[in-house]
Write a protein that holds these residues in place. Structure first.
Motif, PDB file in Angstrom:
ATOM      1  N   SER A  68       0.704  -1.284  -0.024  1.00 23.08           N
ATOM      2  CA  SER A  68       0.022  -0.104  -0.072  1.00 23.08           C
ATOM      3  C   SER A  68       0.782   1.234   0.072  1.00 23.08           C
ATOM      4  O   SER A  68       0.268   2.336  -0.245  1.00 23.08           O
ATOM      5  CB  SER A  68      -0.908  -0.128   1.269  1.00 23.08           C
ATOM      6  N   LEU A  69       2.203   1.131   0.498  1.00 21.23           N
ATOM      7  CA  LEU A  69       3.064   2.393   0.435  1.00 21.23           C
ATOM      8  C   LEU A  69       3.470   2.731  -0.966  1.00 21.23           C
ATOM      9  O   LEU A  69       3.791   3.879  -1.118  1.00 21.23           O
ATOM     10  CB  LEU A  69       4.363   1.951   1.310  1.00 21.23           C
ATOM     11  N   VAL A  70       3.039   2.104  -2.315  1.00 20.20           N
ATOM     12  CA  VAL A  70       3.310   2.525  -3.333  1.00 20.20           C
ATOM     13  C   VAL A  70       2.644   3.754  -3.709  1.00 20.20           C
ATOM     14  O   VAL A  70       3.276   4.720  -4.300  1.00 20.20           O
ATOM     15  CB  VAL A  70       3.000   1.321  -4.357  1.00 20.20           C
ATOM     16  N   GLY A  71       1.494   3.900  -3.219  1.00 24.05           N
ATOM     17  CA  GLY A  71       0.809   5.093  -3.315  1.00 24.05           C
ATOM     18  C   GLY A  71       0.960   6.027  -2.295  1.00 24.05           C
ATOM     19  O   GLY A  71       0.536   7.417  -2.717  1.00 24.05           O
TER      20      GLY A  71
ATOM     21  N   ALA B 263      11.535  -1.205  -8.770  1.00 18.96           N
ATOM     22  CA  ALA B 263      11.029   0.163  -8.718  1.00 18.96           C
ATOM     23  C   ALA B 263      11.551   0.691  -7.422  1.00 18.96           C
ATOM     24  O   ALA B 263      12.084   2.047  -7.775  1.00 18.96           O
ATOM     25  CB  ALA B 263       9.582   0.053  -8.718  1.00 18.96           C
ATOM     26  N   PHE B 264      11.676   0.054  -6.183  1.00 17.92           N
ATOM     27  CA  PHE B 264      12.068   0.890  -5.274  1.00 17.92           C
ATOM     28  C   PHE B 264      13.666   0.983  -5.315  1.00 17.92           C
ATOM     29  O   PHE B 264      14.034   2.240  -4.944  1.00 17.92           O
ATOM     30  CB  PHE B 264      11.862  -0.122  -3.989  1.00 17.92           C
TER      31      PHE B 264
ATOM     32  N   THR C  56      20.934   3.586  -3.931  1.00 19.72           N
ATOM     33  CA  THR C  56      22.255   3.338  -2.777  1.00 19.72           C
ATOM     34  C   THR C  56      21.692   2.087  -2.230  1.00 19.72           C
ATOM     35  O   THR C  56      22.416   1.405  -1.495  1.00 19.72           O
ATOM     36  CB  THR C  56      22.429   4.402  -1.834  1.00 19.72           C
ATOM     37  N   LEU C  57      20.488   1.329  -2.586  1.00 18.78           N
ATOM     38  CA  LEU C  57      20.089   0.248  -2.001  1.00 18.78           C
ATOM     39  C   LEU C  57      20.544  -0.846  -2.924  1.00 18.78           C
ATOM     40  O   LEU C  57      20.609  -0.555  -4.073  1.00 18.78           O
ATOM     41  CB  LEU C  57      18.296   0.108  -2.029  1.00 18.78           C
TER      42      LEU C  57
END
Length: 202
Positions: free
Chosen positions: A18-21, A80-81, A87-88
């Protein structure tokens, strides 16, 4: 070549789909990336997993096929993240997680390689990215698992309460019970507030 023989066990933070939005998503990912090792992020499937659910009845797809597709949805969300927080370090095995941590970087799990090869994961919608985060936490001997959701949980509640409230999948309490370290749930706003306090202290 970094020495991986003494890599500390990871701390896992699972980011709900849900954090995508959430407008603060990029800021949240940046704050978590700055924490560095030994953090391992697990991405939910988000809208991509929702698309699999919608497609299942239209094509009469089996639960087994949708299980694999939902894991690939998590993988795509992770990419996507990583684009939002470069840097991840993307990691798909215990060895690549350890290598990222040896370089001081927070890792972002690509689940397909491990999860699609597993024979201990039910192939049904009763298992979602929440249970997969607990599953990989067990595999890696994680010290802590934190679920970051858009909805806060009741203080003092437990995984069984979260499942009863529909905040996690039905299998999550059983997977979480296998973990030696603490399991908790928080919100993106709380994570960002804590990160801001650490930045001020630094």
């Amino acid at each position: 070549m970094p020495d991986l023989s003494h890599s500390p066990p990871p701390e896992i933070v699972k980011l709900g789909g849900s954090l995508v939005g959430d407008p603060a998503l990029k800021t949240l990912l940046g704050a978590l990336a700055r924490r560095g090792a030994p953090l391992l992020l697990v991405a939910g499937g988000g809208p991509l997993a929702d698309a699999v659910r919608a497609l299942q009845p239209r094509l009469a797809l089996s639960d087994a096929a949708c299980h694999r597709m939902a894991i690939l949805a998590m993988e795509q969300t992770a990419h996507a993240f990583a684009d939002l927080a470069p840097t991840l370090a993307l990691a798909d095995t215990p060895e690549t997680v350890a290598a990222a941590h040896a370089r001081g970087r927070a890792a972002l799990w690509l689940p397909a390689r491990m999860a699609l090869a597993a024979n201990d994961l039910p192939e049904s919608w009763d298992l979602t990215s929440d249970s997969l985060s607990a599953w990989v936490a067990e595999k890696l001997g994680a010290t802590r698992l934190t679920l970051v959701k858009s909805t806060a949980t009741v203080p003092g509640s437990f995984p069984a309460d979260w499942a009863a409230a529909g905040l996690v999948d039905p299998l999550f309490p059983a997977f979480a019970a296998r973990l030696a370290g603490p399991v908790d749930m928080t919100t993106a706003a709380a994570v960002l507030a804590a990160s801001a306090q650490k930045d001020i202290a630094a």
